[in-house]
Design an enzyme around this catalytic site. Structure first.
Site, PDB file in Angstrom:
ATOM      1  N   ARG B  53       0.835  -1.201   0.000  1.00  0.00           N
ATOM      2  CA  ARG B  53       0.000   0.000   0.000  1.00  0.00           C
ATOM      3  C   ARG B  53       0.870   1.253   0.000  1.00  0.00           C
ATOM      4  NH1 ARG B  53      -3.119  -3.207   4.571  1.00  0.00           N
ATOM      5  NH2 ARG B  53      -1.312  -2.358   5.679  1.00  0.00           N
ATOM      6  N   SER B  84      -6.431  -1.330  -0.207  1.00  0.00           N
ATOM      7  CA  SER B  84      -6.586  -2.501   0.641  1.00  0.00           C
ATOM      8  C   SER B  84      -5.652  -3.560   0.083  1.00  0.00           C
ATOM      9  CB  SER B  84      -8.044  -2.959   0.585  1.00  0.00           C
ATOM     10  OG  SER B  84      -8.158  -4.307   0.994  1.00  0.00           O
ATOM     11  N   LYS B 161     -10.227   5.074   5.620  1.00  0.00           N
ATOM     12  CA  LYS B 161      -8.960   4.408   5.947  1.00  0.00           C
ATOM     13  C   LYS B 161      -8.456   4.986   7.252  1.00  0.00           C
ATOM     14  CE  LYS B 161      -5.407   1.779   4.694  1.00  0.00           C
ATOM     15  NZ  LYS B 161      -4.957   1.479   3.334  1.00  0.00           N
ATOM     16  N   SER B 231     -10.980   0.411   6.207  1.00  0.00           N
ATOM     17  CA  SER B 231      -9.691  -0.278   6.176  1.00  0.00           C
ATOM     18  C   SER B 231      -8.807   0.320   7.247  1.00  0.00           C
ATOM     19  CB  SER B 231      -9.011  -0.093   4.816  1.00  0.00           C
ATOM     20  OG  SER B 231      -9.727  -0.746   3.812  1.00  0.00           O
ATOM     21  N   GLU B 301     -16.416 -10.585   6.135  1.00  0.00           N
ATOM     22  CA  GLU B 301     -15.579 -11.093   7.215  1.00  0.00           C
ATOM     23  C   GLU B 301     -15.928 -12.523   7.574  1.00  0.00           C
ATOM     24  OE1 GLU B 301     -15.863  -9.075  10.855  1.00  0.00           O
ATOM     25  OE2 GLU B 301     -17.996  -9.362  11.031  1.00  0.00           O
ATOM     26  N   ARG B 328     -11.369 -12.791   2.167  1.00  0.00           N
ATOM     27  CA  ARG B 328     -11.243 -12.032   0.911  1.00  0.00           C
ATOM     28  C   ARG B 328     -11.194 -12.982  -0.281  1.00  0.00           C
ATOM     29  NH1 ARG B 328      -7.463  -8.549   3.831  1.00  0.00           N
ATOM     30  NH2 ARG B 328      -5.800  -9.907   3.080  1.00  0.00           N
ATOM     31  N   GLN B 353     -19.773  -3.518   9.928  1.00  0.00           N
ATOM     32  CA  GLN B 353     -20.038  -3.030   8.562  1.00  0.00           C
ATOM     33  C   GLN B 353     -20.917  -4.071   7.883  1.00  0.00           C
ATOM     34  OE1 GLN B 353     -15.846  -2.139   7.086  1.00  0.00           O
ATOM     35  NE2 GLN B 353     -15.547  -2.533   9.259  1.00  0.00           N
ATOM     36  N   GLY B 354     -22.191  -3.792   7.778  1.00  0.00           N
ATOM     37  CA  GLY B 354     -23.134  -4.779   7.277  1.00  0.00           C
ATOM     38  C   GLY B 354     -23.517  -5.751   8.379  1.00  0.00           C
TER      39      GLY B 354
END
Lengths: 372, 372, 372, 372
Positions: B53, B84, B161, B231, B301, B328, B353-354
């Site tokens: 990154r 990411s 981020k 992230s 996740e 992922r 998240q969700g």
């Protein structure tokens, strides 16, 4: 009463746990002497040092031994137990038990058929060479005969488990003045899988004896079988073979279908294999259809040219995670999402198994809903 | 001329390669001063020691710096560049460039809208705590205002981020007599993502200020945002925010949609998000529709309770492969197979998240086919 | 005839192979009913999903069961079998068997003494908490009494194997309305080791009951034992304890010595422990002295402050390789090079075991050369 | 004033940080135009996808470029910068800077000498083949001449960095109708290292031209150089060479010594190399002697026959951790414990470099204590 095959998908609650099969036997649902073969996924790394396969086999054979009064070694020598390590991502450890059964009346048309075979032990110096190809081909032909499948087109899935070359086995062979095709354990697993695929292709008439050149292993990827699924591991010493197809000599509600997968994104192949069995994915199959699905087998691999559908992937350049672990995780995600169930047999290392860079899928389902 | 946003999906040919963007700029297709934000996937491990990154950011900012005559540091401080790490399985390294544009005539209805913000630098002792939540919430509100989105329901994706706590930063803070919420770097990344999600939920009014208790972080998973994607990484020191939605103040062919994903097998969520944009997956979208898709963002996740759709998964007990890499890879396989394209932004660590154990998907597509 | 202890270092030829012990028993060299305890290193990853420990235990207990006519479960419940996974680098899979013996005449001075104990099963909700500390302390005291060691200073090594919290166990406890100290399996292993070390320190009087605060676990590293070696794994449900020291109540040629290791580079500690037993390393011990060494036990850990001897290390920030694997490999390299033998028990996770950032070493050697 | 070489060991505080060298330059301690070569260890995985080498090189060349007004590309083409990834275990990220210097008076006897060379770019189809061997040999001879070392016995260390074959490079070569020796990236790195070692052995006269058969690469391990240290990585396209030895044409307090290491436990080789420079390890060197040590270079590898000192190791069968990472960690532990300092250059992949299964060590030290 006509012969049939019972197929049960059984969860593994922890690494070498066979308690769910024990329960089925204890409860009289499934007598131990009816077990023909086992195909499953355990939670190791799927590599040379994946010990979950041997560990689970030890548990399973000890269980059957207690019921059958036959030693675990003898049982292991006659009941193929093909385990693939690696339940990456959403995959769930489980195994599929194939058992002899009887049904009250013959079924119209054909039903699921099975045949098994074990080759003689394969010495390390034969692994990944011509002798290996021939050994597999002979065993597959023997299993086809046992399955009473007359037309090779009715064969939908041939699972083979081959031995590989560990550092220790290589040392032993070299000490005896023999040569081994490679002393790199991971490469030996790939060569063993390739030899197994060639053996299946030969037995199924997918290609001719003339093309069975050992130098084509891992080189000429136009040589392939769309129905071969080959694993390789340290825990076997001979080639174990399970042939699955449909045959009018068998009865029962179960049938099998297969489709090649063109690449690692080929969700179309998955949907078509289900459709061949009368199941629609829109986009996930219904709970009722899910109860009809008894087993899903997938072979796949990271495209060796480094691209999928035109875009770069990074699996082959990853020193941290073995490329086979990567691809199993990806295909597991794809197929499990369509099925709504992580209990999918996904095995990497699809060299010469299905289209180059892709693989294949086989599904066993009942004509009616039941307890999958 | 009315404001619009241009969105381009650009491949990374090798780890820190920005040559494709350089070409777009060189060719006059995209002037450097129009770049608003970047979201991308690089090929590291996505963990604490993922340096891809920072490396790619260095390349990117050097490129823009040459064109804009502004130092790389200043550019990095005003252009959010959210990367990411981790292109497990079929995922392909790429980045999405958001750029200012003009269209000849206003579009009827609403079009894709964007706003960005950078918080003040966040000291290590604030990471994963109440001050972190508030810092994110304030930055998100500022970005919403900039995006000119009036109704919070028109916000479809908020990317943040956040900084995390490395061993070195923890040492520094402790040496100054400060406390850190954890000295385990991986845990600090999880807490930072949780704090970011709380901040977004607060800014979007998904939950009230009263529930913004820092002790609920990584504990009360009913607190969540269905549009937050957070992230965390070693390479940032402040919270970087990108808000995406649809607004009548913007014009152009692009629109965004999102759907929660109930679990890691929820292919239905993926298909519905596409359908919201008029694209059918049957089961894979067509090549023509593929050219309409400009960006796909997924958060996911490994279910922390150890089961998906009732079956055991093994991601959380794996000491060899980080659980985020596993998930992922699985979601990459699922979503890329529907899209027929591995250039998907899939980011793990979807805490809050969700839905718990699931995540979310957002898709940007054009009303007409084009060069995606 | 006076009591003595026989100590044998036995190689593992493949993952769960107990053939060398089988041979010793078959040949009448070592009768199965004399086995008191086993400490060994297997070749897994040493983490939550290290199944080599359970697999080898299964082999070992099956072997002893055949000779003793006692079920494997009962044997496992009375013979401590402490295995540490992970033979990183130059380490070699092996195990040390402690067996009852007799010598012809009492030895002058003191000789190697041993005592063992098993606690009651420890429920998941107690792991890493005060009840865990007390459970270990009680078991250690019981083992000391059995070893007939009167002066706590004569105790040189206390090995404890503690249960940890897997995802499944956490689920079960939570479903019963119990809380667990953490639902992160890796963290639970660290907390379990810390609780074990506190328990040993308490039993040995290294610190007082007042300081036995569970909140000091993994926080106050001034609380420590220089003689505790704690492992944690999924395969045990109770705390298994082995106490080793020297006592005038035992006879024979063997003696044990230990030294703390100040940091992961402390080769001086290694050399001094050998010197305590009359062995010189210059820099490697001679072949003759090597035949005197019967067992080497090392505990170590990656300095949690990120520095060793003033220089940055990167173990704690590595998402690819668990930090315990790193440190075992490094200490294995150090100690094996001095010994000229990779059959060293090196176990990571030395929280509160030896100096903070360091660890400890214990060596058992004979006064005369023999077959090690 | 007579020529001398200045050698500085510089810490890397985070992955691509060159701040300590920047400070030396800013403070006028070391002028940028004096830098001749750099050898260092960065914190990646040392494998195909180790990007820390390229990232750090980018930082370093950008720094020098700012001072020298020469482009980073041109600098990289004339200043060898040999980085080995992987600071496993106790190893600490750092680099050694070699700089031109002057001393007030000529030294009696010989002092540290250096020479460097860069070959022409090596196409992928040449990697690991005869053309590769010759390319290295020619470059080494050129560097020896530059170092003004007359007797080959006075050469103590030859560091070479070779290109390897990534998936992408293999694709490109194949598309051009060229063949590559392997399309497995990890294997290509091994072959590249082997070719480099052959090239050094040829240049140093350790073996004759007749034995320079490319088929002996990775096959005949009696072909070797005890002074070659070869790395391979994706970030270079030509062979970069640094020759180090002692010569009467140079002055100053520094000298270099080397010793082969018979196996991975050969602490004796380490102690002897130090003794050659007048430093005693008992067992760790003193703080004063530590200040004399300017650089330590180690090459090592996991014995390919699976045994060390007669005992089985498991490095080669580990699918989770690359064998080179294992062996670097072990040797790092050994050598750093003797030095009391983790800033050791330990590089894996010692094929044909030192005794089979072992490797070599080289140490640069001053005659007087100083700031190391």
């Amino acid at each position: 009463m006509p012969d049939a095959i019972e197929v049960r998908k059984v969860p593994i609650h922890s690494v070498a746990d066979a308690s769910e099969l024990a329960k089925l036997i204890d409860d009289g649902v499934l007598h131990a002497d009816r077990v023909i073969a086992i195909i499953g996924k355990t939670e190791g790394n799927g590599g040379v040092n994946d010990f979950t396969r041997g560990y689970f086999t030890q548990s399973l054979m000890a269980l059957l031994s207690r019921w059958l009064g036959e030693s675990a070694d003898k049982l292991a020598a006659r009941i193929p137990c093909v385990l693939s390590g690696g339940t990456e991502g959403v995959l769930s450890p489980h195994y599929v038990v194939f058992a002899r059964s009887k049904v009250s009346a013959p079924s119209p048309g054909s039903s699921l058929a099975i045949g098994t075979a074990m080759s003689a032990p394969l010495p390390a110096e034969h692994v990944g060479r011509a002798a290996h190809i021939q050994s597999v081909a002979d065993a597959v032909k023997s299993a086809i005969a046992q399955a009473r499948i007359e037309n090779p087109r009715d064969i939908h899935f041939v699972q083979v488990k081959c031995p590989c070359i560990t550092s220790a086995r290589a040392e032993t062979a070299l000490a005896q003045g023999k040569s081994v095709v490679t002393s790199d354990p991971n490469r030996s697993m790939a060569l063993a899988r390739a030899a197994g695929a060639f053996g299946v292709a030969l037995a199924l008439g997918e290609i001719s004896e003339q093309r069975m050149d050992e130098t084509a292993l891992l080189r000429d990827f136009s040589v392939k079988s769309d129905r071969a699924s080959i694993s390789s591991g340290v825990e076997v010493e001979c080639n174990e073979v399970i042939v699955l197809g449909n045959s009018r000599h068998w009865s029962g509600e179960l049938r099998i279908a297969h489709r090649p997968m063109a690449d690692a994104l080929d969700i179309g192949g998955v949907v078509q294999a289900l459709r061949d069995l009368g199941i629609e994915a829109a986009p996930q199959i219904t709970a009722q259809d899910r109860s009809r699905v008894r087993a899903v087998f997938v072979k796949c691999e990271p495209d060796r040219r480094g691209r999928i559908a035109g875009h770069r992937h990074t699996m082959l350049d990853d020193t941290d995670i073995n490329a086979q672990r990567h691809i199993r995780g990806a295909l597991g995600g794809l197929v499990a999402s369509v099925m709504g169930d992580g209990r999918i047999f996904v095995s990497g290392g699809a060299e010469h198994q299905g289209p180059d860079g892709g693989g294949l899928i086989a599904v066993i389902a009942s004509q009616q809903a039941g307890d999958a």
